[in-house]
Motif scaffolding. Structure first.
Motif, PDB file in Angstrom:
ATOM      1  N   ASP A 197      -7.852   0.395 -15.133  1.00 34.26           N
ATOM      2  CA  ASP A 197      -6.917   1.042 -14.344  1.00 34.26           C
ATOM      3  C   ASP A 197      -7.381   1.338 -13.026  1.00 34.26           C
ATOM      4  O   ASP A 197      -8.446   1.925 -12.705  1.00 34.26           O
ATOM      5  CB  ASP A 197      -6.607   2.392 -14.952  1.00 34.26           C
ATOM      6  CG  ASP A 197      -5.602   3.450 -14.358  1.00 34.26           C
ATOM      7  OD1 ASP A 197      -5.329   3.377 -12.993  1.00 34.26           O
ATOM      8  OD2 ASP A 197      -4.976   4.340 -15.051  1.00 34.26           O
ATOM      9  N   ASP A 199      -6.309   2.961 -10.187  1.00 37.61           N
ATOM     10  CA  ASP A 199      -6.351   4.167  -9.549  1.00 37.61           C
ATOM     11  C   ASP A 199      -7.359   5.057 -10.178  1.00 37.61           C
ATOM     12  O   ASP A 199      -7.914   5.864  -9.466  1.00 37.61           O
ATOM     13  CB  ASP A 199      -4.730   4.855  -9.696  1.00 37.61           C
ATOM     14  CG  ASP A 199      -3.933   4.138  -9.095  1.00 37.61           C
ATOM     15  OD1 ASP A 199      -3.691   4.147  -7.632  1.00 37.61           O
ATOM     16  OD2 ASP A 199      -2.972   3.327  -9.915  1.00 37.61           O
ATOM     17  N   GLU A 200      -7.533   4.949 -11.363  1.00 34.28           N
ATOM     18  CA  GLU A 200      -8.529   5.795 -12.065  1.00 34.28           C
ATOM     19  C   GLU A 200      -9.955   5.478 -11.465  1.00 34.28           C
ATOM     20  O   GLU A 200     -10.875   6.200 -11.248  1.00 34.28           O
ATOM     21  CB  GLU A 200      -8.540   5.507 -13.476  1.00 34.28           C
ATOM     22  CG  GLU A 200      -9.622   6.239 -14.463  1.00 34.28           C
ATOM     23  CD  GLU A 200      -9.230   5.994 -15.815  1.00 34.28           C
ATOM     24  OE1 GLU A 200      -8.401   6.433 -16.441  1.00 34.28           O
ATOM     25  OE2 GLU A 200     -10.049   5.161 -16.489  1.00 34.28           O
ATOM     26  N   PHE A 203     -10.417   6.756  -8.111  1.00 30.49           N
ATOM     27  CA  PHE A 203     -10.055   8.143  -7.837  1.00 30.49           C
ATOM     28  C   PHE A 203     -11.604   8.859  -8.241  1.00 30.49           C
ATOM     29  O   PHE A 203     -12.165   9.676  -7.825  1.00 30.49           O
ATOM     30  CB  PHE A 203      -9.289   8.834  -8.951  1.00 30.49           C
ATOM     31  CG  PHE A 203      -9.203  10.347  -8.976  1.00 30.49           C
ATOM     32  CD1 PHE A 203      -9.136  11.054  -7.829  1.00 30.49           C
ATOM     33  CD2 PHE A 203      -8.997  11.007 -10.150  1.00 30.49           C
ATOM     34  CE1 PHE A 203      -9.136  12.497  -7.774  1.00 30.49           C
ATOM     35  CE2 PHE A 203      -8.928  12.424 -10.106  1.00 30.49           C
ATOM     36  CZ  PHE A 203      -8.958  13.017  -8.796  1.00 30.49           C
ATOM     37  N   ARG A 233      -6.916  14.395  -5.578  1.00 27.21           N
ATOM     38  CA  ARG A 233      -6.198  13.141  -5.861  1.00 27.21           C
ATOM     39  C   ARG A 233      -4.817  13.193  -4.693  1.00 27.21           C
ATOM     40  O   ARG A 233      -4.602  12.138  -4.135  1.00 27.21           O
ATOM     41  CB  ARG A 233      -5.392  13.192  -7.236  1.00 27.21           C
ATOM     42  CG  ARG A 233      -4.496  12.080  -7.707  1.00 27.21           C
ATOM     43  CD  ARG A 233      -3.543  12.107  -8.749  1.00 27.21           C
ATOM     44  NE  ARG A 233      -4.576  12.767  -9.868  1.00 27.21           N
ATOM     45  CZ  ARG A 233      -5.042  11.933 -10.615  1.00 27.21           C
ATOM     46  NH1 ARG A 233      -4.889  10.531 -10.478  1.00 27.21           N
ATOM     47  NH2 ARG A 233      -5.883  12.238 -11.810  1.00 27.21           N
ATOM     48  N   LEU A 237      -4.237  10.060  -1.880  1.00 27.24           N
ATOM     49  CA  LEU A 237      -2.903   9.550  -1.851  1.00 27.24           C
ATOM     50  C   LEU A 237      -2.129   9.585  -0.448  1.00 27.24           C
ATOM     51  O   LEU A 237      -1.411   8.705  -0.099  1.00 27.24           O
ATOM     52  CB  LEU A 237      -1.956  10.233  -3.037  1.00 27.24           C
ATOM     53  CG  LEU A 237      -2.341  10.114  -4.404  1.00 27.24           C
ATOM     54  CD1 LEU A 237      -1.353  10.571  -5.273  1.00 27.24           C
ATOM     55  CD2 LEU A 237      -2.288   8.289  -4.601  1.00 27.24           C
ATOM     56  N   TYR A 242      -6.919   4.316   0.782  1.00 28.87           N
ATOM     57  CA  TYR A 242      -7.013   4.137  -0.319  1.00 28.87           C
ATOM     58  C   TYR A 242      -5.838   3.021  -0.995  1.00 28.87           C
ATOM     59  O   TYR A 242      -6.463   2.249  -1.684  1.00 28.87           O
ATOM     60  CB  TYR A 242      -6.285   5.575  -0.895  1.00 28.87           C
ATOM     61  CG  TYR A 242      -5.943   5.575  -2.562  1.00 28.87           C
ATOM     62  CD1 TYR A 242      -6.972   5.917  -3.285  1.00 28.87           C
ATOM     63  CD2 TYR A 242      -4.553   5.272  -2.791  1.00 28.87           C
ATOM     64  CE1 TYR A 242      -6.820   6.171  -4.747  1.00 28.87           C
ATOM     65  CE2 TYR A 242      -4.419   5.262  -4.172  1.00 28.87           C
ATOM     66  CZ  TYR A 242      -5.412   5.747  -5.064  1.00 28.87           C
ATOM     67  OH  TYR A 242      -5.245   5.738  -6.431  1.00 28.87           O
ATOM     68  N   TYR A 243      -4.966   2.701  -0.101  1.00 29.77           N
ATOM     69  CA  TYR A 243      -4.004   1.633  -0.379  1.00 29.77           C
ATOM     70  C   TYR A 243      -4.746   0.340  -0.165  1.00 29.77           C
ATOM     71  O   TYR A 243      -4.385  -0.614  -0.567  1.00 29.77           O
ATOM     72  CB  TYR A 243      -2.699   1.940   0.452  1.00 29.77           C
ATOM     73  CG  TYR A 243      -2.035   3.100  -0.285  1.00 29.77           C
ATOM     74  CD1 TYR A 243      -1.374   3.070  -1.564  1.00 29.77           C
ATOM     75  CD2 TYR A 243      -2.179   4.483   0.354  1.00 29.77           C
ATOM     76  CE1 TYR A 243      -0.552   4.364  -2.100  1.00 29.77           C
ATOM     77  CE2 TYR A 243      -1.563   5.504   0.027  1.00 29.77           C
ATOM     78  CZ  TYR A 243      -0.774   5.645  -1.441  1.00 29.77           C
ATOM     79  OH  TYR A 243      -0.423   6.695  -2.012  1.00 29.77           O
ATOM     80  N   ARG A 246      -7.095  -0.175  -2.856  1.00 36.09           N
ATOM     81  CA  ARG A 246      -6.315  -0.648  -3.964  1.00 36.09           C
ATOM     82  C   ARG A 246      -5.882  -2.090  -3.677  1.00 36.09           C
ATOM     83  O   ARG A 246      -5.819  -2.702  -5.087  1.00 36.09           O
ATOM     84  CB  ARG A 246      -4.984   0.560  -3.940  1.00 36.09           C
ATOM     85  CG  ARG A 246      -4.294   0.509  -5.208  1.00 36.09           C
ATOM     86  CD  ARG A 246      -3.361   1.808  -5.331  1.00 36.09           C
ATOM     87  NE  ARG A 246      -2.726   1.887  -6.664  1.00 36.09           N
ATOM     88  CZ  ARG A 246      -1.918   1.147  -7.045  1.00 36.09           C
ATOM     89  NH1 ARG A 246      -1.201   0.207  -6.137  1.00 36.09           N
ATOM     90  NH2 ARG A 246      -1.268   1.478  -8.254  1.00 36.09           N
ATOM     91  N   SER A 280       0.064   5.283 -11.923  1.00 30.45           N
ATOM     92  CA  SER A 280      -0.949   4.246 -12.191  1.00 30.45           C
ATOM     93  C   SER A 280      -0.530   3.046 -12.669  1.00 30.45           C
ATOM     94  O   SER A 280       0.073   3.065 -13.817  1.00 30.45           O
ATOM     95  CB  SER A 280      -1.966   5.224 -13.000  1.00 30.45           C
ATOM     96  OG  SER A 280      -2.655   4.350 -14.064  1.00 30.45           O
TER      97      SER A 280
END
Lengths: 285, 279
Positions: A197, A199-200, A203, A233, A237, A242-243, A246, A280
């Motif tokens: 995952d 996002d996990e 984070f 969180r 976001l 972050y993006y 990701r 997620s």
């Protein structure tokens, strides 16, 4: 300062009817004291194999692991393991499940002290009211909270998390990631987690180790996650960085996890549009 | 308010009535008729002439039922008194079966070597009838003096009844989820702790299935054991009454043995369910 965990030239070969299968090949990783590292990769890339060798549940075919200056041999309560399914013993209450390990580690303490340790961790994960309930009376999420409390209560030298939230629905998963992060902020245990995952991983981790596709999986790339702690969180976001990270992760998993091994990527090619949503996206194979 | 399911009450009663009717139809009856010379002759009629019917059975055996714990003579006692004697010896034999069978089952489940060595022998001994074990028991304990008879009886009950316990325990041990054993491994529990805290609780439901089946067999064996040893009890009573031609008592004994067996099985399955509900 020397590294807390040194994994050197780790290999794992499984015998199969078609001959030996090398699942993990020459895996190297160093983890500093108090660092949270995540292994990410497709199913079957051997990331769980690496974790289970660290836990002592599986033996390395070659290579070795040094934890806090000592070569690891076999399993032991100096490593707290959170399994994918909580693996609670159904005939014991939440408290008894945690006590099972606490009794083992703090055998010099009095029974009362040991009970207090177990109660403390169960309360921190939000189960202060459910100490005397059996797993069958608890929801899946609550059971995994017990699993987390059981691992932390050992005050281990290292925490091993094997897709700890993989079996939960996404809302419960978010809740438990927060529970884990809060507990980790208090203890700062050196941790290695396996997940698929994205996002996990972002984070929770300080570093994300991306593994190439198997067989003969290796460390592909390593991503540093620069966000300050304690993390929230919502703040993450709202952060454009972050993006970017990701996207980098997803791009690796969709393309370079294959191309680095000379394979052709599967599925919708290259970088799928990255949704700016809190949902997620599990990148499971 | 709890709803009563009339079907559940009514249908078994209908079944019992039909069975009694069938029994009545095949049973024999005695008819007296006057002959031409003035004498009276008794004639047996019916399909199975010597089988007493339901009414006749009740009339002849009611003294055993109405005073179930009476002791008039050694061989003339209330039916539950006879049953009690049998239950005591069954309980002892059953206890031996569990005490031997449970550890044996654990050994079979834990060690594949042990399993390979002894599983064939167990499979061969398992179907042997109590009638075949009994004489061996008598031979084995021939030198035991006064208690020889009792020991032979216990041996037969135990050796017949223990197999379900052995096999179910072994299956239960093999079925312990690897997850539970992994917990024991990562916590480095000692062998004793792993056995007491993980393996035995995880195997309990299987053990109790074995215990329930073993109890059924132990009760099944009692008639054969008492017939052969002459110990006082319900099986012995049945055999004596047969030899005396009192066939009504045979029916009474069969019904009693059946009811007691049924009650034992129900009681054990309640216990079994209790243990299964934990898991």
């Amino acid at each position: 300062m020397a590294d807390h965990v040194e994994i050197s030239h780790l290999s794992k070969v499984f015998p199969t009817p078609k001959g030996p299968l090398r699942v993990v090949k020459d895996f190297n990783l160093r983890i500093r004291q108090g660092e949270f590292v995540t292994l990410i990769g497709h199913s079957g890339c051997g990331k769980s194999t690496v974790l289970s060798i660290l836990a002592g549940l599986s033996e390395a075919s070659a290579g070795g692991i040094v934890l806090a200056g000592r070569e690891l041999t076999g399993p032991g309560p100096d490593r707290g393991v959170v399994f994918q399914s909580p693996n609670l013993l159904p005939w014991m209450t939440a408290l008894e499940n945690v006590m099972l390990g606490v009794d083992q580690v703090f055998y010099t303490a009095s029974r009362e002290e040991r009970r207090q340790i177990a109660e403390y961790y169960l309360t921190v994960v939000g189960l202060g009211e459910a100490l005397h309930q059996r797993p069958s009376e608890l929801s899946q999420g609550m059971r995994q909270r017990v699993g987390i409390a059981r691992a932390f209560a050992l005050s281990p030298k290292m925490l091993l998390l094997d897709e700890p939230f993989g079996m939960l629905d996404s809302l419960t998963r978010f809740e438990l990631q927060q529970v884990l992060l809060d507990l980790w902020n208090r203890t700062r245990l050196t941790a290695l987690m396996v997940t698929h995952d994205v996002d996990e991983a972002l984070f929770l981790s300080d570093r994300i180790v991306m593994m190439t596709n198997g067989p003969e999986a290796e460390v592909g790339e390593i991503l540093h996650v620069p966000f300050p702690r304690p993390r929230r969180r919502q703040e993450l976001l709202e952060n454009p960085e972050y993006y970017r990270l990701r996207e980098q992760l997803i791009e690796f998993l969709h393309v370079r996890a294959y191309t680095l091994k000379g394979q052709t990527p599967k599925g919708p090619s290259s970088t799928a549009p990255v949704l700016r949503a809190a949902s997620s996206v599990a990148v499971a194979a | 308010m709890k709803k009563i399911h009339w079907d559940a009450v009514l249908m078994p009663l209908v079944g019992i009535a039909l069975t009694l009717l069938a029994w009545q139809m095949i049973s024999g009856r005695i008819v007296t008729r006057s002959l031409a010379d003035g004498t009276v002759e008794e004639v047996k009629l019916g399909w199975v002439q010597d089988l007493p019917g339901p009414v006749q059975t009740w009339e002849k055996t009611r003294k055993y039922v109405v005073e179930p714990f009476a002791k008039r003579e050694e061989l003339d006692q209330g039916i539950l008194r006879f049953t009690w004697y049998s239950l005591v010896i069954v309980a002892k034999g059953y206890a031996i079966a569990l005490i031997l069978g449970t550890p044996l089952g654990f050994l079979l489940g834990l060690s594949s070597t042990f399993s390979k060595m002894f599983d064939p022998i167990i499979q061969v001994l398992r179907p042997v009838s109590p009638l075949a074990w009994m004489p061996l028991g008598v031979v084995l304990f021939a030198n035991a003096g006064k208690s020889a008879n009792e020991l032979a009886a216990l041996f037969t009950i135990a050796v017949c009844a223990m197999w379900p316990t052995v096999l179910n325990t072994a299956v239960g041990v093999r079925a312990i989820p690897q997850d539970y054993l992994n917990v024991a491994r990562v916590l480095k529990l000692s062998r004793t702790q792993t056995l007491l805290k993980i393996m035995i609780p995880a195997t309990l439901p299987y053990m109790f299935t074995g215990y329930r089946l073993s109890l059924g067999i132990a009760w099944l064996v009692i008639v054969a054991v008492e017939m052969l040893t002459g110990r006082i009890g319900i099986g012995n009573f049945l055999w004596n009454e047969y030899n005396n031609g009192l066939y009504t008592s045979i029916v009474l004994c069969i019904v009693t043995i059946g009811l007691v067996g049924f009650a034992l099985d129900r009681a054990m399955s309640l216990l079994e369910r209790r243990f299964k509900s934990i898991l």
